[in-house]
Design a protein around this motif. Structure first.
Motif, PDB file in Angstrom:
ATOM      1  N   ILE A 173     -88.412 -25.386  -6.966  1.00  0.00           N
ATOM      2  CA  ILE A 173     -88.318 -26.792  -7.327  1.00  0.00           C
ATOM      3  C   ILE A 173     -86.990 -27.353  -6.830  1.00  0.00           C
ATOM      4  CG2 ILE A 173     -88.175 -28.404  -9.267  1.00  0.00           C
ATOM      5  CD1 ILE A 173     -90.054 -26.608 -10.801  1.00  0.00           C
ATOM      6  N   TYR A 180     -93.821 -24.147 -13.760  1.00  0.00           N
ATOM      7  CA  TYR A 180     -93.938 -24.808 -12.469  1.00  0.00           C
ATOM      8  C   TYR A 180     -95.147 -24.234 -11.752  1.00  0.00           C
ATOM      9  CZ  TYR A 180     -91.223 -20.612 -11.628  1.00  0.00           C
ATOM     10  OH  TYR A 180     -90.775 -19.327 -11.658  1.00  0.00           O
ATOM     11  N   LYS A 225    -103.078 -30.098  -5.371  1.00  0.00           N
ATOM     12  CA  LYS A 225    -102.136 -30.716  -6.304  1.00  0.00           C
ATOM     13  C   LYS A 225    -102.856 -31.694  -7.225  1.00  0.00           C
ATOM     14  CE  LYS A 225     -97.842 -33.346  -6.665  1.00  0.00           C
ATOM     15  NZ  LYS A 225     -96.698 -33.966  -5.926  1.00  0.00           N
ATOM     16  N   GLU A 249     -96.422 -33.505 -13.270  1.00  0.00           N
ATOM     17  CA  GLU A 249     -96.218 -33.758 -11.838  1.00  0.00           C
ATOM     18  C   GLU A 249     -94.892 -33.218 -11.321  1.00  0.00           C
ATOM     19  OE1 GLU A 249     -96.906 -37.152  -8.454  1.00  0.00           O
ATOM     20  OE2 GLU A 249     -97.035 -37.713 -10.571  1.00  0.00           O
ATOM     21  N   LYS A 250     -93.814 -33.381 -12.068  1.00  0.00           N
ATOM     22  CA  LYS A 250     -92.515 -32.926 -11.579  1.00  0.00           C
ATOM     23  C   LYS A 250     -92.424 -31.406 -11.538  1.00  0.00           C
ATOM     24  CE  LYS A 250     -90.129 -33.108 -16.064  1.00  0.00           C
ATOM     25  NZ  LYS A 250     -88.989 -33.697 -16.797  1.00  0.00           N
ATOM     26  N   ALA A 251     -93.385 -30.725 -12.167  1.00  0.00           N
ATOM     27  CA  ALA A 251     -93.392 -29.259 -12.163  1.00  0.00           C
ATOM     28  C   ALA A 251     -94.237 -28.686 -11.028  1.00  0.00           C
ATOM     29  CB  ALA A 251     -93.905 -28.734 -13.499  1.00  0.00           C
ATOM     30  N   TYR A 271     -94.757 -28.359  -6.969  1.00  0.00           N
ATOM     31  CA  TYR A 271     -94.072 -28.577  -5.711  1.00  0.00           C
ATOM     32  C   TYR A 271     -94.808 -27.874  -4.572  1.00  0.00           C
ATOM     33  CZ  TYR A 271     -91.968 -23.869  -6.026  1.00  0.00           C
ATOM     34  OH  TYR A 271     -91.774 -22.500  -6.112  1.00  0.00           O
TER      35      TYR A 271
END
Length: 333
Positions: free
Chosen positions: A75, A261, A314, A324-326, A328
């Motif tokens: 990340i 993540y 995704k 979402e931020k987890a 990548y």
């Protein structure tokens, strides 16, 4: 796993592993040496020789013990490093880059963990904020932990350094030693997962999807933090259906919003690895797909195609509840 010879460096001969491993493999010849680098990899040994037998080296890692990870390895926003605790793997994934990286598939277990952790501590002391140390760059992080007894060292390091996150990357279901340790929020086990038919076709000698999912479930219920790698994605006409089924299976045992993540990446090769893969596995299915050499020298799907593939998976993760931020994209710009 058939071990033919165990080479033990003199510097390591009185350590716990050097004393215990020969008892685990009583038929293996034990040879004491000064430096593993004088023997290991000096004569090129075919990668597929690992199917018949392997040699095992017990050694001290010299030189750089911790290395900075490449961009998009984890990340973004925090520094990432990987520490080197072993070379090579007991599994045989047909896309594995190790077959074009080392001259030998023989296993090397490094036992100077205190020195490795001292290098990690030096980096931590110079870093403001969180940072990551990853295990599993050159080997599987869990597969041999019942033999190496190394997890407790790095668990203690994580306990002493709350800003340092340690990630154990694995395809193994060998969680016996890990289950003996108390859960820590910064000691994360991350599992590489593929659809079950892809594991059967490409992740040779690895635990099945069902076995990995069972291991994830046990760890999650015990309170251990979990990461997921949907990597490498191998494109087929059915990949959307396959990954939707996989994500559904994962969601049944751990809510995706509880996963630390999720990384997603397509199959990729350097030029040397690509040549070895074609030689070792000429009939493997993904050579029927469109692979090209990019500006970075890696051979993989063209950018529009791979971003479409990665975007599809995704979206599936987000719809299943992932944060979402987890999520990548691994090794993408």
């Amino acid at each position: 796993m058939k071990i033919e010879k165990i080479f033990i460096e003199e510097e390591a001969r009185n350590g716990e592993i050097a004393l215990s491993l020969p008892k685990r493999f009583p038929k293996a010849q034990v040879v004491y040496i000064d430096n593993h680098a004088d023997i290991w990899g000096r004569v090129k040994k075919p990668y597929l020789h690992k199917r018949d037998s392997l040699n095992l080296f017990i050694a001290h890692k010299k030189g750089s013990l911790v290395k900075e990870a490449p961009d998009a390895y984890g990340i973004s926003g925090e520094p990432h490093y990987y520490f080197i605790h072993a070379y090579n793997c007991i599994y045989e994934c047909d896309y594995c880059y190790l077959q074009g990286y080392f001259n030998s598939p023989d296993l090397v277990l490094f036992v100077n963990h205190q020195e490795i952790m001292a290098s990690m501590q030096e980096i931590a002391d110079k870093t403001t904020g969180n940072l990551w140390f990853h295990a599993g760059e050159f080997s599987d992080s869990l597969a041999l932990t019942h033999l190496t007894n190394e997890l407790s060292f790095y668990h203690d390091f994580a306990k002493r350094n709350s800003k340092c996150f340690i990630e154990l990357r694995t395809k193994s279901a060998n969680i016996k030693e890990l289950m003996k340790l108390d859960p820590l929020p910064n000691f994360i086990t991350s599992f590489s997962l593929s659809p079950k038919n892809k594991i059967k076709s490409h992740d040779l000698k690895t635990p099945s999807l069902a076995a990995r999912l069972k291991a994830i479930e046990k760890l999650y219920k015990a309170g251990h933090p979990i990461g997921l790698h949907f990597d490498p994605v191998i494109h087929t006409d059915q990949f959307e259906e396959e990954y939707q089924e996989l994500i559904n299976e994962v969601s049944n045992i751990i809510p995706l919003n509880k996963v630390e993540y999720i990384s997603i990446g397509v199959v990729r090769f350097t030029k040397d690895v690509y040549s070895q893969v074609k030689k070792n596995y000429p009939k493997t299915t993904y050579f029927h797909s469109e692979l090209t050499k990019g500006e970075d020298g890696k051979i993989r799907y063209p950018r529009p195609m791979r971003h479409w593939i990665l975007g599809k998976i995704k979206d599936m993760c987000l719809k299943a509840g992932a944060i979402e931020k987890a999520v990548y994209l691994c090794m993408e710009e």
